[in-house]
Design a protein around this motif. Structure first.
Motif, PDB file in Angstrom:
ATOM      1  N   VAL A 194     -22.168  33.851   3.168  1.00 23.00           N
ATOM      2  CA  VAL A 194     -22.022  32.646   2.358  1.00 23.00           C
ATOM      3  C   VAL A 194     -22.085  33.090   0.900  1.00 23.00           C
ATOM      4  O   VAL A 194     -23.080  33.676   0.474  1.00 23.00           O
ATOM      5  N   VAL A 195     -21.001  32.844   0.159  1.00 21.67           N
ATOM      6  CA  VAL A 195     -20.930  33.340  -1.220  1.00 21.67           C
ATOM      7  C   VAL A 195     -20.875  32.169  -2.204  1.00 21.67           C
ATOM      8  O   VAL A 195     -20.269  31.133  -1.929  1.00 21.67           O
ATOM      9  N   LYS A 196     -21.525  32.359  -3.320  1.00 24.87           N
ATOM     10  CA  LYS A 196     -21.472  31.361  -4.387  1.00 24.87           C
ATOM     11  C   LYS A 196     -20.247  31.674  -5.234  1.00 24.87           C
ATOM     12  O   LYS A 196     -20.177  32.715  -5.890  1.00 24.87           O
TER      13      LYS A 196
ATOM     14  N   ALA B 268     -19.115  29.059  -0.498  1.00 25.86           N
ATOM     15  CA  ALA B 268     -18.035  29.144   0.492  1.00 25.86           C
ATOM     16  C   ALA B 268     -18.431  30.049   1.644  1.00 25.86           C
ATOM     17  O   ALA B 268     -19.173  31.022   1.470  1.00 25.86           O
ATOM     18  N   VAL B 269     -17.927  29.707   2.830  1.00 24.01           N
ATOM     19  CA  VAL B 269     -18.140  30.527   4.024  1.00 24.01           C
ATOM     20  C   VAL B 269     -16.769  30.975   4.522  1.00 24.01           C
ATOM     21  O   VAL B 269     -16.066  30.207   5.196  1.00 24.01           O
TER      22      VAL B 269
ATOM     23  N   THR C 241     -28.531  28.923   2.107  1.00 20.47           N
ATOM     24  CA  THR C 241     -27.891  29.165   0.812  1.00 20.47           C
ATOM     25  C   THR C 241     -27.805  27.886  -0.012  1.00 20.47           C
ATOM     26  O   THR C 241     -27.975  27.901  -1.239  1.00 20.47           O
ATOM     27  N   LEU C 242     -27.538  26.749   0.653  1.00 23.24           N
ATOM     28  CA  LEU C 242     -27.501  25.470  -0.059  1.00 23.24           C
ATOM     29  C   LEU C 242     -28.843  25.166  -0.708  1.00 23.24           C
ATOM     30  O   LEU C 242     -28.913  24.682  -1.843  1.00 23.24           O
ATOM     31  N   VAL C 243     -29.919  25.460   0.018  1.00 22.49           N
ATOM     32  CA  VAL C 243     -31.259  25.222  -0.521  1.00 22.49           C
ATOM     33  C   VAL C 243     -31.549  26.172  -1.679  1.00 22.49           C
ATOM     34  O   VAL C 243     -32.062  25.766  -2.736  1.00 22.49           O
ATOM     35  N   GLU C 244     -31.203  27.450  -1.502  1.00 21.15           N
ATOM     36  CA  GLU C 244     -31.507  28.460  -2.520  1.00 21.15           C
ATOM     37  C   GLU C 244     -30.722  28.232  -3.807  1.00 21.15           C
ATOM     38  O   GLU C 244     -31.232  28.461  -4.913  1.00 21.15           O
ATOM     39  N   THR C 245     -29.462  27.811  -3.676  1.00 21.63           N
ATOM     40  CA  THR C 245     -28.606  27.671  -4.858  1.00 21.63           C
ATOM     41  C   THR C 245     -28.556  26.249  -5.394  1.00 21.63           C
ATOM     42  O   THR C 245     -28.082  26.021  -6.513  1.00 21.63           O
TER      43      THR C 245
END
Length: 276
Positions: free
Chosen positions: A155-157, A164-165, A186-190
């Motif tokens: 999963v990249v920002k 995006a995945v 990743t949604l939580v982290e970013t």
């Protein structure tokens, strides 16, 4: 065999330890052909030999007996280490089976006691080692498979607030679970509000794959993120229509670039609404 007899065999091993171990380690070294150092073999052999003698002295007869608990632990550790180093099952088991070479030579040293029970015990030890090796290698395969799944579902920002995945290959239940977990984390982290699931690299979309995608989208929505599925090629679009698959109100775009533009526009509209 009564405990007294097993203790007698333990005494024989102790009295002839040097000769037994010498023949044993020579057989193992010849089989492994330098794959491990002689010093390492001697250390492993000493641990196994001492644990075997101690178990016999305490009346152990079969590998599953309580007096051989320590011996089983040592054999399990050796088997696991061999599995991780890429040894074959034969190379691992021979480290125990070769003990017979030392036992065969006892008669030449004037030992008249029947050592058949010891030979049977060595067979049990060898089989236990083989089973431990197989279990360790299976665990390694599972661990590596999980690692590959994680590597194949990054999963990249790609923009502030947009992740995006990019999926490549077949999407099955196990992989879907990894995608969900990785995406949600990743949604939580970013703190991203938009997620793009790109299926350009997915060779085909059937009902099962569509269900997996829908589950991932629903999971992301529960975290407060809007999802877009990109990479809908003409062939995939035709297949989806032919199968009667409904994506409902889920946004779809032909390319990852289109999905990114859509996410950025949506972000600006949201910002404008808030400011108004």
């Amino acid at each position: 065999m009564p405990p007294v007899a097993m203790q007698s065999l333990a005494q024989i091993l102790t009295d002839h330890a040097d000769a037994v171990r010498s023949a044993w380690i020579t057989a193992v070294a010849d089989e492994l052909r330098g794959r491990t150092s002689r010093g390492e073999l001697e250390r492993e052999q000493a641990d196994i030999f001492d644990a075997l003698v101690e178990g016999l002295q305490r009346g152990g007869e079969r590998i599953g007996d309580e007096p051989f608990d320590q011996l089983r632990g040592i054999l399990s550790d050796v088997s696991s280490a061999r599995a991780r180093l890429g040894f074959t099952p034969r190379e691992t088991a021979v480290g125990v089976f070769a003990l017979k070479e030392g036992l065969y030579g006892l008669s030449a040293q004037g030992v008249t006691t029947d050592v058949t029970p010891l030979l049977r015990l060595v067979d049990e030890l060898g089989l236990f080692t083989f089973e431990s090796f197989a279990a360790a290698r299976e665990a390694i395969i599972v661990e590596q498979s999980e690692q590959l799944l994680e590597l194949s579902t990054p999963v990249v920002k790609i923009w502030e607030g947009v992740v995006a995945v990019p999926l490549v290959g077949t999407l099955d239940s196990a992989r879907t679970q990894v995608v969900m977990e990785t995406l949600l984390n990743t949604l939580v982290e970013t703190g991203s509000a938009h997620a793009i699931i790109d299926i350009t690299g997915v060779p085909a979309v059937d009902t099962q794959v569509a269900q997996h995608l829908l589950k991932t989208v629903v999971a992301a929505r529960l975290m407060g993120a809007e999802c877009t599925i990109s990479g809908i090629r003409p062939q995939i679009a035709q297949t989806i229509v032919a199968l009667g698959i409904e994506f409902g109100d889920i946004r779809t775009r032909a390319t990852l670039a289109d999905a990114l533009v859509d996410a950025l526009r949506s972000d600006r509209r949201t910002a404008a609404t808030v400011l108004a």
